[in-house]
Design a protein around this motif. Structure first.
Motif: not given
Length: 142
Positions: A1-9, A104-110
């Motif tokens: 979740d922290a990475e999602f918040e950090r990378l998903d503007s 971008r969402s797919m890259l964040i998850m991967a």
């Protein structure tokens, strides 16, 4: 979740809960050349089949004494990409490419699942295009 918040503007990624139905349908064949059969499994039948599968695994590994090599574990991770507007409004009024946002969402998850930087997950020829559209993902190593 922290990475999602950090990378998903845009905060477009939302957690998704997968709830399998209470009744499952099983398609099986008794033998390789036998006709397939279909049956429904309620919660009791599912428990019985799951217990049987674990008993078989326990017997094959001698209660864990023998390692299982060449096996794989499949895990399903789900997230939903949400748009603030419809796709048409995103393209027309905001002049944004919705494909780039989903990529971008797919890259964040991967990146989170594989624990690799986004640059390691895409082909070199695609890096300049992706880096321009999703520059936060390509700012140094994670």
């Amino acid at each position: 979740d922290a990475e999602f918040e950090r990378l998903d503007s845009d905060s477009a990624l939302r957690p998704t809960i997968i709830n399998p139905g209470e009744v499952w349908t099983r398609r099986a064949q008794k033998a390789l050349l036998a006709k397939p059969s279909t049956e429904t499994l309620g919660s009791e039948e599912q428990k019985r089949e799951r217990d049987g599968a674990f008993d078989l695994l326990d017997a094959l590994t001698k209660s864990g004494a023998l390692p299982i090599e060449q096996a794989s574990l499949h895990v399903v991770v789900a997230a939903t990409h949400c748009f603030d507007e419809t796709v048409t409004e995103t393209v027309v009024t905001r002049n944004c490419n919705p494909i780039e946002r989903v990529e971008r969402s797919m890259l964040i998850m991967a990146s989170v699942v594989h624990q690799l930087p986004a640059a390691a997950l895409v082909q070199d020829a695609q890096l300049p295009q992706l880096a321009e559209a999703t520059h936060a993902l390509f700012l140094g190593d994670r």
